[in-house]
Motif scaffolding. Structure first.
Motif, PDB file in Angstrom:
ATOM      1  N   ARG A 145       0.741  -1.254  -0.039  1.00 16.59           N
ATOM      2  CA  ARG A 145       0.006  -0.153   0.050  1.00 16.59           C
ATOM      3  C   ARG A 145       0.717   1.162  -0.005  1.00 16.59           C
ATOM      4  NH1 ARG A 145      -1.774  -2.764   4.518  1.00 16.59           N
ATOM      5  NH2 ARG A 145      -3.792  -2.920   3.563  1.00 16.59           N
ATOM      6  N   LEU A 146       2.235   1.175  -0.268  1.00 20.91           N
ATOM      7  CA  LEU A 146       2.853   2.334  -0.328  1.00 20.91           C
ATOM      8  C   LEU A 146       3.070   3.325   0.846  1.00 20.91           C
ATOM      9  CD1 LEU A 146       1.954   3.471  -3.748  1.00 20.91           C
ATOM     10  CD2 LEU A 146       4.034   2.414  -3.502  1.00 20.91           C
ATOM     11  N   TYR A 147       2.454   2.456   1.687  1.00 18.05           N
ATOM     12  CA  TYR A 147       2.359   3.239   3.401  1.00 18.05           C
ATOM     13  C   TYR A 147       1.702   4.238   3.406  1.00 18.05           C
ATOM     14  CZ  TYR A 147       5.956   1.585   6.688  1.00 18.05           C
ATOM     15  OH  TYR A 147       6.525   0.929   7.765  1.00 18.05           O
ATOM     16  N   GLU A 148       0.533   4.147   2.392  1.00 12.47           N
ATOM     17  CA  GLU A 148      -0.599   5.002   2.325  1.00 12.47           C
ATOM     18  C   GLU A 148      -1.669   4.597   2.952  1.00 12.47           C
ATOM     19  OE1 GLU A 148      -3.130   8.320   2.026  1.00 12.47           O
ATOM     20  OE2 GLU A 148      -3.599   6.342   1.086  1.00 12.47           O
ATOM     21  N   GLY A 149      -2.329   4.669   4.009  1.00 14.56           N
ATOM     22  CA  GLY A 149      -3.281   3.846   4.614  1.00 14.56           C
ATOM     23  C   GLY A 149      -4.845   4.275   3.985  1.00 14.56           C
ATOM     24  N   TYR A 150      -5.250   5.240   3.165  1.00 18.37           N
ATOM     25  CA  TYR A 150      -6.389   5.402   2.705  1.00 18.37           C
ATOM     26  C   TYR A 150      -6.607   4.744   1.270  1.00 18.37           C
ATOM     27  CZ  TYR A 150      -6.772   9.099   6.141  1.00 18.37           C
ATOM     28  OH  TYR A 150      -6.894   9.471   7.507  1.00 18.37           O
ATOM     29  N   TRP A 151      -5.954   5.063   0.358  1.00 18.92           N
ATOM     30  CA  TRP A 151      -6.136   4.301  -0.943  1.00 18.92           C
ATOM     31  C   TRP A 151      -4.780   3.858  -1.299  1.00 18.92           C
ATOM     32  CZ3 TRP A 151      -8.656   9.293  -0.761  1.00 18.92           C
ATOM     33  CH2 TRP A 151      -7.811  10.266  -0.930  1.00 18.92           C
ATOM     34  N   GLY A 152      -3.764   3.669  -0.547  1.00 17.55           N
ATOM     35  CA  GLY A 152      -2.437   3.066  -1.177  1.00 17.55           C
ATOM     36  C   GLY A 152      -2.606   1.827  -1.854  1.00 17.55           C
ATOM     37  N   ILE A 400      11.494   6.663   4.092  1.00 17.05           N
ATOM     38  CA  ILE A 400      10.332   6.142   4.902  1.00 17.05           C
ATOM     39  C   ILE A 400      10.764   4.764   5.622  1.00 17.05           C
ATOM     40  CG2 ILE A 400       8.139   5.062   4.741  1.00 17.05           C
ATOM     41  CD1 ILE A 400       8.084   8.046   3.965  1.00 17.05           C
ATOM     42  N   ALA A 401      11.690   3.987   5.217  1.00 14.81           N
ATOM     43  CA  ALA A 401      12.110   2.868   5.965  1.00 14.81           C
ATOM     44  C   ALA A 401      12.752   3.421   7.170  1.00 14.81           C
ATOM     45  CB  ALA A 401      13.122   2.047   5.125  1.00 14.81           C
ATOM     46  N   LEU A 402      13.586   4.378   7.059  1.00 21.46           N
ATOM     47  CA  LEU A 402      14.491   4.811   8.432  1.00 21.46           C
ATOM     48  C   LEU A 402      13.568   5.578   9.304  1.00 21.46           C
ATOM     49  CD1 LEU A 402      17.507   6.103   6.585  1.00 21.46           C
ATOM     50  CD2 LEU A 402      17.447   4.243   7.896  1.00 21.46           C
ATOM     51  N   MET A 403      12.600   6.086   8.714  1.00 19.37           N
ATOM     52  CA  MET A 403      11.650   6.838   9.646  1.00 19.37           C
ATOM     53  C   MET A 403      10.796   5.726  10.465  1.00 19.37           C
ATOM     54  SD  MET A 403       9.093   9.872   8.462  1.00 19.37           S
ATOM     55  CE  MET A 403      10.364  10.785   7.777  1.00 19.37           C
ATOM     56  N   ALA A 410       3.573   5.030  12.513  1.00 19.05           N
ATOM     57  CA  ALA A 410       2.434   6.233  12.314  1.00 19.05           C
ATOM     58  C   ALA A 410       3.110   7.375  11.829  1.00 19.05           C
ATOM     59  CB  ALA A 410       1.760   6.626  13.931  1.00 19.05           C
ATOM     60  N   THR A 411       4.143   7.854  12.285  1.00 18.72           N
ATOM     61  CA  THR A 411       4.817   9.154  11.754  1.00 18.72           C
ATOM     62  C   THR A 411       5.319   8.980  10.042  1.00 18.72           C
ATOM     63  OG1 THR A 411       5.874   9.786  13.771  1.00 18.72           O
ATOM     64  CG2 THR A 411       6.650  10.798  11.855  1.00 18.72           C
ATOM     65  N   ALA A 412       5.833   7.601   9.915  1.00 16.10           N
ATOM     66  CA  ALA A 412       6.352   7.258   8.662  1.00 16.10           C
ATOM     67  C   ALA A 412       5.113   7.346   7.592  1.00 16.10           C
ATOM     68  CB  ALA A 412       6.911   5.895   8.522  1.00 16.10           C
ATOM     69  N   SER A 413       3.967   6.375   8.083  1.00 15.89           N
ATOM     70  CA  SER A 413       2.607   6.323   7.423  1.00 15.89           C
ATOM     71  C   SER A 413       2.308   7.908   6.996  1.00 15.89           C
ATOM     72  CB  SER A 413       1.781   5.610   8.144  1.00 15.89           C
ATOM     73  OG  SER A 413       0.715   5.498   7.277  1.00 15.89           O
ATOM     74  N   PHE A 414       2.222   8.692   7.984  1.00 21.73           N
ATOM     75  CA  PHE A 414       1.698  10.034   7.874  1.00 21.73           C
ATOM     76  C   PHE A 414       2.411  10.962   6.938  1.00 21.73           C
ATOM     77  CE2 PHE A 414       1.808  14.629   9.244  1.00 21.73           C
ATOM     78  CZ  PHE A 414       0.404  14.937   8.810  1.00 21.73           C
TER      79      PHE A 414
END
Length: 448
Positions: A145-152, A400-403, A410-414
């Motif tokens: 999902r590309l770390y995108e929680g809505y429509w990733g 995003i991996a390091l974050m 949660a922060t990385a996904s945001f």
């Protein structure tokens, strides 16, 4: 004859436009999914290595030959009475630990998912980690999902459709060309556009069947939530047991896990148990999930549900006994990740999976080199632009991996959601403005 030739030529132009524009506008997405997918096929192996070497978590030999974890699970339940879910993953090989995946939902606090490591020989807890911040979770969530929680997840599905369109139109474009020679040849030239075009054809044709399978299965897995809702498809192996007690009483019931495994072996001999979960909703059940040797289906789809009170079977799902529609449903993920033929097959999947990434880059370079002929780009600008786009994708994935690992999921996904949605809106806006500009210029072109 002329009409037939004209129709074929028009079809070829249509296929070329589809191949060109779909590849151009989804190339970054296809490239990112190609790279993450090539790594994602090794998630179990990568995670096992990390648990063993980073957390120093490995099991000693079991005196009975079976994994021992009952006392550790009882200890975890006593330590964390506020848990809302408990799932036990059994080791695939000797030396591996038992994983107890516990979701904690403290009153007034944030939900937390903790992965506890249990020595399967001495039945003792030897470590833990935040499951969401693990590398395994990052690799899975980024590819799915590309770390995108809505429509990733749906964007990934659209990427699968785009790859299918690019692969099939590529075959239709070069189909007649392939009839003239057994295989595309590398022409002797110093023209980089021709060199890239030849390699584009060779790798595109070589990995065509693989990319079509990956594209269609990826499109299904990505768009699955929408498709299942629209087509009213239900997950085949789901079962909801009746509520027979209060949730707190359900959580407090003691489970003899050794007896559960013995019953599973008796009631479902072919099942290789991999995951055990205890109910917390008041149904008073234990669910055993696992594989059947020699079957090409996604992991843990075979199910046996037992009563907590007397361990009698309540529900059994054996994929071998199901209709073709169920088997087709569950073969998609196995085909997509190559999780059925060992490490050599996974290595082949990774190698072939990278071809779609190369095709997206080479296609972009070919587009820029063609634009160079129209004096829109200098040759150095072509490589600079390609390098910038490629590095942007890599920086996004690594950042995003390091974050995720050091700051939190949660922060990385945001952050990922902001970047992806900004890019998506920008891409749609650019395409719309480009279309309107061309339409305006066409309607206001001066008459000769």
């Amino acid at each position: 004859m002329s009409k037939r030739v004209g129709k074929a030529e028009n079809n070829k132009k249509l296929f070329w436009r589809l191949h060109h524009w779909v590849g151009l506008y989804t190339g970054i997405l296809i490239g990112a999914l190609s790279l993450t997918g090539a790594v994602a096929v090794f998630i179990p192996e990568i995670d096992g290595w990390i648990v063993r070497h980073h957390y120093n978590a490995l099991s000693s030999p079991s005196p009975t030959g079976d994994p021992q974890f009952s006392q550790s699970i009882d200890s975890l339940i006593n330590q964390h009475p506020d848990y809302s879910s408990l799932s036990i993953s059994l080791p695939d090989h000797s030396g591996q630990v038992v994983h107890a995946d516990v979701i904690l939902r403290p009153e007034g606090g944030n939900l937390k998912r903790v992965d506890f490591f249990i020595d399967a020989g001495k039945d003792r807890i030897i470590g833990q980690r935040n499951h969401q911040n693990s590398l395994a979770n990052y690799l899975r969530q980024m590819h799915v999902r590309l770390y995108e929680g809505y429509w990733g997840r749906q964007l990934v599905g659209i990427g699968g459709l785009a790859l299918a369109v690019v692969a099939i139109t590529g075959l239709l474009i070069y189909g007649n060309f392939m009839k003239k020679q057994s295989w595309p040849k590398l022409r002797k030239t110093r023209d980089m556009r021709i060199i890239m075009a030849d390699w584009h054809k060779i790798l595109g044709i070589s990995a065509l069947a693989f990319n079509v399978v990956i594209a269609l299965t990826g499109a299904w897995l990505g768009l699955q939530p929408w498709l299942m809702r629209w087509l009213e498809i239900k997950t085949p192996n789901t079962f909801k047991a009746a509520i027979v007690m209060e949730p707190e009483a359900d959580k407090a019931m003691h489970v003899n896990w050794n007896e559960i495994l013995k019953t599973a072996k008796k009631e479902f001999p072919a099942l290789q148990p991999r995951q055990l979960s205890s109910s917390t909703n008041g149904s008073g059940t234990v669910t055993v999930r696992g594989n059947i040797a020699g079957q090409i289906y996604e992991r843990d789809i075979n199910v046996l549900v037992l009563s907590k009170t007397d361990y009698r079977p309540i529900f059994k799902y054996d994929v071998r006994q199901q209709p073709p529609s169920h088997k087709f449903y569950f073969i998609q993920e196995a085909l997509h990740f190559g999780d059925f033929g060992g490490l050599m097959l996974k290595a082949l999947y990774a190698l072939l999976g990278l071809t779609s990434g190369f095709l997206s880059i080479s296609g972009f370079v070919i587009f820029l080199l063609r634009s160079q002929k129209k004096k829109k780009f200098h040759r150095t600008d072509v490589w600079k632009t390609t390098f910038v786009y490629s590095m942007a994708v890599l920086l996004f994935l690594v950042g995003i991996a390091l974050m995720s690992l050091f700051v939190g999921y949660a922060t990385a996904s945001f952050i990922a959601g902001i970047l992806i949605n900004t890019l998506l809106i920008g891409l749609i806006g650019y395409a719309l403005l480009r279309y309107l500009s061309r339409l305006f210029n066409r309607n206001h072109r001066p008459l000769a």
